[in-house]
Enzyme design. Structure first.
Site, PDB file in Angstrom:
ATOM      1  N   CYS A  42       9.690   7.202   8.007  1.00 56.33           N
ATOM      2  CA  CYS A  42      10.330   7.862   6.872  1.00 56.33           C
ATOM      3  C   CYS A  42      11.849   7.793   6.955  1.00 56.33           C
ATOM      4  CB  CYS A  42       9.885   9.319   6.789  1.00 56.33           C
ATOM      5  SG  CYS A  42      10.629  10.203   5.401  1.00 56.33           S
ATOM      6  N   CYS A  47      11.097   6.304   3.526  1.00 56.90           N
ATOM      7  CA  CYS A  47      11.493   7.176   2.423  1.00 56.90           C
ATOM      8  C   CYS A  47      13.003   7.295   2.240  1.00 56.90           C
ATOM      9  CB  CYS A  47      10.924   8.578   2.634  1.00 56.90           C
ATOM     10  SG  CYS A  47       9.237   8.647   3.246  1.00 56.90           S
ATOM     11  N   LYS A  50      14.870   3.939   1.416  1.00 53.52           N
ATOM     12  CA  LYS A  50      14.351   3.511   0.113  1.00 53.52           C
ATOM     13  C   LYS A  50      14.962   4.342  -1.010  1.00 53.52           C
ATOM     14  CE  LYS A  50      10.752   5.389  -1.412  1.00 53.52           C
ATOM     15  NZ  LYS A  50       9.357   5.913  -1.494  1.00 53.52           N
ATOM     16  N   TYR A 177       2.486   1.452  -4.544  1.00 56.07           N
ATOM     17  CA  TYR A 177       3.757   2.105  -4.841  1.00 56.07           C
ATOM     18  C   TYR A 177       4.922   1.438  -4.131  1.00 56.07           C
ATOM     19  CZ  TYR A 177       3.625   4.674  -0.373  1.00 56.07           C
ATOM     20  OH  TYR A 177       3.614   5.006   0.953  1.00 56.07           O
ATOM     21  N   GLU A 181       7.980   0.037  -6.270  1.00 56.87           N
ATOM     22  CA  GLU A 181       9.298   0.641  -6.046  1.00 56.87           C
ATOM     23  C   GLU A 181      10.337  -0.421  -5.720  1.00 56.87           C
ATOM     24  OE1 GLU A 181       8.128   5.117  -4.447  1.00 56.87           O
ATOM     25  OE2 GLU A 181       8.353   3.486  -3.002  1.00 56.87           O
ATOM     26  N   HIS A 466      14.926  24.501 -23.661  1.00 58.42           N
ATOM     27  CA  HIS A 466      15.300  23.500 -24.654  1.00 58.42           C
ATOM     28  C   HIS A 466      16.799  23.219 -24.624  1.00 58.42           C
ATOM     29  CE1 HIS A 466      14.888  21.231 -28.379  1.00 58.42           C
ATOM     30  NE2 HIS A 466      15.955  21.877 -28.833  1.00 58.42           N
ATOM     31  N   GLU A 471      10.134  20.483 -21.131  1.00 54.88           N
ATOM     32  CA  GLU A 471       9.626  21.530 -22.027  1.00 54.88           C
ATOM     33  C   GLU A 471       8.315  21.100 -22.682  1.00 54.88           C
ATOM     34  OE1 GLU A 471      11.608  22.186 -25.915  1.00 54.88           O
ATOM     35  OE2 GLU A 471      13.014  20.643 -25.249  1.00 54.88           O
TER      36      GLU A 471
END
Length: 483
Positions: A42, A47, A50, A177, A181, A466, A471
């Site tokens: 990681c 991670c 990356k 993934y 990515e 908003h 939302e």
């Protein structure tokens, strides 16, 4: 029987380091061995670097968008070497943080490969042997190359961060993934990206609607994505029919006409690679990157000598409490091939300490884990996909797709997807899927509600913030369809 340590951890990644520190805080005498760099996949080659590359790749579109908002900003070029230098400095800093945390927790560190000699003994590459009442295997996993002649000419996610220069063209093999990515990252950095995936759609296992939108967005941004396609042959371009370089401008073949000298100068490592695909196309790329899966790092670990059971993919087989068939030996993280996520490894490490050193048998919770894929746009998800849910029970699907305000104002075509999968019987939200910029941030918060067992009525009771993208999660009043 007297032991050198109460706990010996093999592996200095996030899970192993956390388990070592927490066990030491409980009064245990702990040692940890790491053969490469502290921090594991990681921090050092996963991670963290990356995500920094994700950030870097996003700036390419900003000047155009900024001009739409009135800013006089000119386009620029990405410079790989200064970025890589700063990236390495940051990884060095983080590695020292991990090392300092262990030292501050009175964990003895061995910068050496450690293997199992028997259920209570580890052997270091230095020749030393150490005994421990408990041994924790946390050696993680590693990317694998396919069984293909000349596969060594390709790189994996381990090498991508240390390229001497940024390639002008790259072929990425895979549809998971990691492949997606890095396709987005390199495309955003100005590399001509072609991606082959042998399946019918990328991101297998995720919600079909969500992964379809990601694939469409990748193509719109310039990734030459080919589905139902795989690599069948590869070799150094200099060996491929007298280094005959394509002159086609077919984007599937790496872009405009290129010559051998230009490719060699732009590439790194072994130089340009000639590739033939299952669809009959041939192309030359500065780099070929394999993102075709990861395997547990158990080879040569001494598992057989210690009698530890291993699964079909080489994973350490454990029970619900991360214990192997040998009572003194436990395993956590990717080496067990359960859920390959850093936060999961950390939680498994914490549960291990609760079980072994606090007398509180604790199973790591592998249910309803939120996750994010850092493509462009991002995909955030928790719970069941529509396809999974409808196999279990009747469900209502609340879904909306739209152009977000910020991008729409700038004339961008990017679309957002917000989706809730809801049980007809209980009104419980079974799954939440978001495709949008910052979807990872949103799914972390939405994941809290889903993990708590929130119903669609609970979502509806929350007043919208908003104007925001998120939302829409609380304003979808009627199901789009039932399944």
């Amino acid at each position: 029987m007297s032991f050198d340590y109460d706990l010996f951890v093999i592996g200095g990644g996030s899970g192993g380091v956390r388990a070592a520190r927490v066990a030491s805080a409980e009064g245990a005498k702990v040692a940890l061995a790491e053969e490469y760099r502290m921090g594991g996949t990681c921090v050092i080659r996963g991670c963290v670097p990356k995500k920094l590359m994700v950030f870097a790749s996003g700036y390419g579109e900003m000047p155009e968008e900024a001009r739409a908002y009135g800013w006089d900003i000119q386009d620029g070029d990405f410079d790989w070497l200064p970025f890589r230098t700063k990236l390495n400095s940051e990884l060095n800093r983080l590695e020292e943080v991990y090392r300092s945390l262990l030292n501050g927790s009175d964990v003895e560190i061995f910068d050496s490969r450690a293997t199992l000699a028997d259920p209570h003994t580890v052997k270091l590459a230095t020749g030393e042997t150490k005994t421990a009442k408990h041994i924790l295997i946390a050696t993680g996993g590693h990317p694998v190359r396919p069984d293909l002649p000349n596969a060594h000419l390709g790189i994996t996610s381990n090498e991508i961060f240390q390229l001497e220069s940024l390639p002008k063209s790259v072929l990425i093999i895979g549809g998971g993934y990691i492949a997606c990515e890095f396709a987005c990252i390199l495309n955003g950095l100005g590399v001509e990206v072609t991606q082959y995936y042998r399946g019918a759609q990328i991101l297998r296992g995720f919600d079909d609607e969500a992964r379809g939108l990601v694939a469409e967005a990748m193509r719109e941004k310039g990734v030459n994505l080919h589905l139902g396609t795989n690599i069948v042959e590869m070799r150094a371009a200099s060996d491929a029919e007298n280094a005959q370089i394509l002159t086609s401008t077919d984007p599937a073949m790496g872009g405009a006409a290129q010559d051998t000298a230009a490719l060699t100068e732009a590439g790194s490592g072994s130089g340009p690679v000639w590739v033939k695909a299952t669809n009959g196309q041939e192309g030359v790329y500065d780099q070929v990157m394999f993102a075709t899966g990861r395997s547990p790092s158990t080879s040569g670990l001494g598992l057989e000598e210690a009698g530890v059971a291993v699964g079909r993919r080489g994973e350490v087989v454990v029970d619900d409490y991360s214990q192997t068939n040998i009572p003194s030996i436990y395993a956590i993280g990717d080496v067990t091939n359960r859920v390959q996520l850093t936060p999961v490894a950390i939680r498994e490490g914490m549960a291990f300490v609760e079980t072994v050193f606090k007398g509180n048998p604790t199973k790591p919770d592998h249910e309803l884990i939120p996750s994010a894929i850092f493509t462009q746009p991002e995909l955030g998800t928790i719970g069941l996909s529509e396809e999974e849910a409808r196999e279990q029970e009747p469900v209502d699907i609340y879904c909306t797709s739209f152009r977000a305000m910020q991008g729409a104002f700038a004339g961008k075509s990017d679309r957002v997807l917000m989706k809730l999968v809801v049980s007809q019987a209980t009104d419980k939200v079974l799954g939440c899927h978001i495709v949008a910029d910052h979807a990872g941030e949103m799914i972390q918060l939405a994941g809290i509600a889903v993990k708590m067992g929130a119903t669609k009525a609970d979502f509806d009771r929350v007043c919208a913030v908003h104007p925001t993208i998120s939302e829409e999660l609380v304003t979808m009043k009627s199901p789009m369809r039932s399944a």
